[in-house]
Design a protein around this motif. Structure first.
Motif, PDB file in Angstrom:
ATOM      1  N   GLN A  25       0.815  -1.210   0.000  1.00 27.85           N
ATOM      2  CA  GLN A  25       0.000   0.000   0.000  1.00 27.85           C
ATOM      3  C   GLN A  25       0.851   1.263   0.000  1.00 27.85           C
ATOM      4  OE1 GLN A  25      -2.681  -0.338   3.283  1.00 27.85           O
ATOM      5  NE2 GLN A  25      -3.715  -2.104   2.429  1.00 27.85           N
ATOM      6  N   ARG A  26       2.180   1.126  -0.138  1.00 28.86           N
ATOM      7  CA  ARG A  26       3.058   2.290  -0.081  1.00 28.86           C
ATOM      8  C   ARG A  26       2.867   3.229  -1.264  1.00 28.86           C
ATOM      9  NH1 ARG A  26       7.478  -1.971   0.705  1.00 28.86           N
ATOM     10  NH2 ARG A  26       6.617  -2.266  -1.332  1.00 28.86           N
ATOM     11  N   ALA A  27       2.707   2.684  -2.470  1.00 30.48           N
ATOM     12  CA  ALA A  27       2.656   3.497  -3.688  1.00 30.48           C
ATOM     13  C   ALA A  27       1.455   4.430  -3.708  1.00 30.48           C
ATOM     14  CB  ALA A  27       2.641   2.603  -4.921  1.00 30.48           C
ATOM     15  N   SER A  28       0.358   4.058  -3.069  1.00 24.20           N
ATOM     16  CA  SER A  28      -0.839   4.900  -3.113  1.00 24.20           C
ATOM     17  C   SER A  28      -1.098   5.583  -1.772  1.00 24.20           C
ATOM     18  CB  SER A  28      -2.044   4.050  -3.508  1.00 24.20           C
ATOM     19  OG  SER A  28      -2.196   2.983  -2.591  1.00 24.20           O
ATOM     20  N   GLY A  29      -0.038   5.757  -0.970  1.00 19.86           N
ATOM     21  CA  GLY A  29      -0.191   6.461   0.296  1.00 19.86           C
ATOM     22  C   GLY A  29      -0.986   5.669   1.328  1.00 19.86           C
ATOM     23  N   GLY A  30      -0.865   4.357   1.308  1.00 18.63           N
ATOM     24  CA  GLY A  30      -1.559   3.535   2.285  1.00 18.63           C
ATOM     25  C   GLY A  30      -2.971   3.159   1.885  1.00 18.63           C
ATOM     26  N   LYS A  31      -3.422   3.625   0.724  1.00 18.00           N
ATOM     27  CA  LYS A  31      -4.784   3.335   0.282  1.00 18.00           C
ATOM     28  C   LYS A  31      -4.745   2.826  -1.149  1.00 18.00           C
ATOM     29  CE  LYS A  31      -9.199   5.638  -0.258  1.00 18.00           C
ATOM     30  NZ  LYS A  31      -9.857   6.926  -0.215  1.00 18.00           N
ATOM     31  N   LYS A  32      -5.294   1.641  -1.390  1.00 19.48           N
ATOM     32  CA  LYS A  32      -5.307   1.101  -2.751  1.00 19.48           C
ATOM     33  C   LYS A  32      -6.588   1.537  -3.449  1.00 19.48           C
ATOM     34  CE  LYS A  32      -5.034  -3.153  -2.266  1.00 19.48           C
ATOM     35  NZ  LYS A  32      -4.979  -4.560  -2.538  1.00 19.48           N
ATOM     36  N   PRO A  33      -6.489   2.160  -4.615  1.00 22.75           N
ATOM     37  CA  PRO A  33      -7.696   2.626  -5.290  1.00 22.75           C
ATOM     38  C   PRO A  33      -8.518   1.499  -5.901  1.00 22.75           C
ATOM     39  CG  PRO A  33      -5.767   3.112  -6.608  1.00 22.75           C
ATOM     40  CD  PRO A  33      -5.279   2.552  -5.310  1.00 22.75           C
ATOM     41  N   TYR A  34      -7.906   0.417  -6.326  1.00 27.83           N
ATOM     42  CA  TYR A  34      -8.650  -0.642  -7.011  1.00 27.83           C
ATOM     43  C   TYR A  34      -8.317  -1.997  -6.412  1.00 27.83           C
ATOM     44  CZ  TYR A  34      -9.580   2.931 -10.464  1.00 27.83           C
ATOM     45  OH  TYR A  34      -9.975   4.075 -11.089  1.00 27.83           O
ATOM     46  N   ASP A  35      -8.852  -2.281  -5.239  1.00 31.38           N
ATOM     47  CA  ASP A  35      -8.641  -3.598  -4.667  1.00 31.38           C
ATOM     48  C   ASP A  35      -9.819  -4.527  -4.966  1.00 31.38           C
ATOM     49  OD1 ASP A  35     -10.425  -2.317  -3.017  1.00 31.38           O
ATOM     50  OD2 ASP A  35      -9.490  -2.964  -1.157  1.00 31.38           O
ATOM     51  N   ARG A  36     -10.867  -3.983  -5.621  1.00 29.71           N
ATOM     52  CA  ARG A  36     -12.018  -4.787  -6.029  1.00 29.71           C
ATOM     53  C   ARG A  36     -12.284  -4.555  -7.508  1.00 29.71           C
ATOM     54  NH1 ARG A  36     -17.066  -3.434  -3.041  1.00 29.71           N
ATOM     55  NH2 ARG A  36     -16.426  -1.350  -3.567  1.00 29.71           N
ATOM     56  N   LEU A  37     -12.804  -5.590  -8.161  1.00 31.61           N
ATOM     57  CA  LEU A  37     -13.101  -5.525  -9.583  1.00 31.61           C
ATOM     58  C   LEU A  37     -14.394  -6.282  -9.836  1.00 31.61           C
ATOM     59  CD1 LEU A  37     -12.101  -4.993 -12.587  1.00 31.61           C
ATOM     60  CD2 LEU A  37     -11.115  -7.288 -12.451  1.00 31.61           C
ATOM     61  N   ARG A  38     -15.355  -5.641 -10.489  1.00 25.32           N
ATOM     62  CA  ARG A  38     -16.587  -6.329 -10.872  1.00 25.32           C
ATOM     63  C   ARG A  38     -16.338  -7.016 -12.206  1.00 25.32           C
ATOM     64  NH1 ARG A  38     -21.424  -6.113  -9.049  1.00 25.32           N
ATOM     65  NH2 ARG A  38     -21.147  -4.120  -8.030  1.00 25.32           N
ATOM     66  N   VAL A  39     -16.655  -8.317 -12.268  1.00 27.21           N
ATOM     67  CA  VAL A  39     -16.483  -9.103 -13.478  1.00 27.21           C
ATOM     68  C   VAL A  39     -17.870  -9.517 -13.949  1.00 27.21           C
ATOM     69  CG1 VAL A  39     -15.337 -11.092 -14.488  1.00 27.21           C
ATOM     70  CG2 VAL A  39     -14.305  -9.934 -12.545  1.00 27.21           C
ATOM     71  N   ILE A  40     -18.169  -9.250 -15.232  1.00 30.03           N
ATOM     72  CA  ILE A  40     -19.509  -9.485 -15.768  1.00 30.03           C
ATOM     73  C   ILE A  40     -19.403 -10.307 -17.045  1.00 30.03           C
ATOM     74  CG2 ILE A  40     -21.611  -8.373 -16.643  1.00 30.03           C
ATOM     75  CD1 ILE A  40     -20.527  -5.830 -15.043  1.00 30.03           C
ATOM     76  N   TRP A  41     -20.106 -11.448 -17.039  1.00 29.90           N
ATOM     77  CA  TRP A  41     -20.212 -12.266 -18.241  1.00 29.90           C
ATOM     78  C   TRP A  41     -21.617 -12.090 -18.790  1.00 29.90           C
ATOM     79  CZ3 TRP A  41     -17.169 -13.968 -14.181  1.00 29.90           C
ATOM     80  CH2 TRP A  41     -15.865 -14.328 -14.506  1.00 29.90           C
ATOM     81  N   LEU A  42     -21.739 -11.504 -19.969  1.00 29.59           N
ATOM     82  CA  LEU A  42     -23.035 -11.258 -20.587  1.00 29.59           C
ATOM     83  C   LEU A  42     -23.542 -12.526 -21.268  1.00 29.59           C
ATOM     84  CD1 LEU A  42     -22.199  -7.805 -22.176  1.00 29.59           C
ATOM     85  CD2 LEU A  42     -23.460  -8.239 -20.059  1.00 29.59           C
ATOM     86  N   GLY A  43     -24.864 -12.722 -21.232  1.00 25.76           N
ATOM     87  CA  GLY A  43     -25.474 -13.855 -21.901  1.00 25.76           C
ATOM     88  C   GLY A  43     -25.331 -15.179 -21.172  1.00 25.76           C
ATOM     89  N   ARG A  44     -24.904 -15.144 -19.922  1.00 26.93           N
ATOM     90  CA  ARG A  44     -24.710 -16.371 -19.158  1.00 26.93           C
ATOM     91  C   ARG A  44     -25.404 -16.250 -17.812  1.00 26.93           C
ATOM     92  NH1 ARG A  44     -18.638 -18.406 -20.035  1.00 26.93           N
ATOM     93  NH2 ARG A  44     -19.710 -20.355 -19.702  1.00 26.93           N
ATOM     94  N   THR A  45     -25.886 -17.347 -17.292  1.00 28.12           N
ATOM     95  CA  THR A  45     -26.482 -17.345 -15.956  1.00 28.12           C
ATOM     96  C   THR A  45     -25.523 -17.923 -14.925  1.00 28.12           C
ATOM     97  OG1 THR A  45     -27.532 -19.474 -16.388  1.00 28.12           O
ATOM     98  CG2 THR A  45     -28.844 -17.482 -16.795  1.00 28.12           C
ATOM     99  N   ARG A  46     -24.467 -18.579 -15.402  1.00 29.29           N
ATOM    100  CA  ARG A  46     -23.410 -19.046 -14.511  1.00 29.29           C
ATOM    101  C   ARG A  46     -22.148 -19.261 -15.330  1.00 29.29           C
ATOM    102  NH1 ARG A  46     -21.932 -23.945 -13.155  1.00 29.29           N
ATOM    103  NH2 ARG A  46     -22.273 -25.627 -14.600  1.00 29.29           N
ATOM    104  N   VAL A  47     -21.017 -19.300 -14.644  1.00 33.43           N
ATOM    105  CA  VAL A  47     -19.733 -19.565 -15.290  1.00 33.43           C
ATOM    106  C   VAL A  47     -19.111 -20.735 -14.531  1.00 33.43           C
ATOM    107  CG1 VAL A  47     -17.463 -18.630 -15.864  1.00 33.43           C
ATOM    108  CG2 VAL A  47     -19.462 -17.151 -15.975  1.00 33.43           C
ATOM    109  N   PRO A  48     -18.893 -21.863 -15.193  1.00 36.22           N
ATOM    110  CA  PRO A  48     -18.353 -23.047 -14.510  1.00 36.22           C
ATOM    111  C   PRO A  48     -17.044 -22.743 -13.783  1.00 36.22           C
ATOM    112  CG  PRO A  48     -19.036 -23.609 -16.733  1.00 36.22           C
ATOM    113  CD  PRO A  48     -19.130 -22.117 -16.611  1.00 36.22           C
ATOM    114  N   GLY A  49     -16.975 -23.143 -12.532  1.00 29.45           N
ATOM    115  CA  GLY A  49     -15.758 -22.969 -11.735  1.00 29.45           C
ATOM    116  C   GLY A  49     -15.670 -21.664 -10.982  1.00 29.45           C
ATOM    117  N   ILE A  50     -16.502 -20.686 -11.324  1.00 32.34           N
ATOM    118  CA  ILE A  50     -16.462 -19.401 -10.636  1.00 32.34           C
ATOM    119  C   ILE A  50     -17.400 -19.464  -9.442  1.00 32.34           C
ATOM    120  CG2 ILE A  50     -16.800 -16.905 -10.815  1.00 32.34           C
ATOM    121  CD1 ILE A  50     -14.546 -17.957 -12.587  1.00 32.34           C
TER     122      ILE A  50
END
Length: 85
Positions: A25-50
């Motif tokens: 966390q040193r590079a961003s002053g102790g705060k990470k701007p992107y520690d979460r990411l939304r992942v979206i698969w269009l046209g699917r109701t599930r993704v095997p293994g996820i």
């Protein structure tokens, strides 16, 4: 993870948390701007293994959706699964 009702266009969504860099966390002053990411698969109701607890490697273009970084239909590799005791 998010599932759509059958009456709407299908998509499967999950929020991925970056646990590999939590100590770096040193590079961003102790705060990470992107520690979460939304992942979206269009046209699917599930993704095997996820599922909760799976470690992934994702490859795709990042955009913003509702203030959160997001990837649509990324390529992915399952690195490991969390064992249930």
């Amino acid at each position: 993870m998010t599932h759509q009702p059958p009456s709407e266009q299908p998509f499967f969504s999950a929020v991925v948390v970056d646990t590999l860099r939590q100590g770096d966390q040193r590079a961003s002053g102790g705060k990470k701007p992107y520690d979460r990411l939304r992942v979206i698969w269009l046209g699917r109701t599930r993704v095997p293994g996820i599922e909760a607890g799976v470690e992934l490697r994702l490859n795709g273009m990042v955009t913003q959706v509702d203030g959160l970084p997001a990837m649509f239909n990324p390529r992915y590799e399952i690195l490991s699964r969390q064992e249930h005791l």
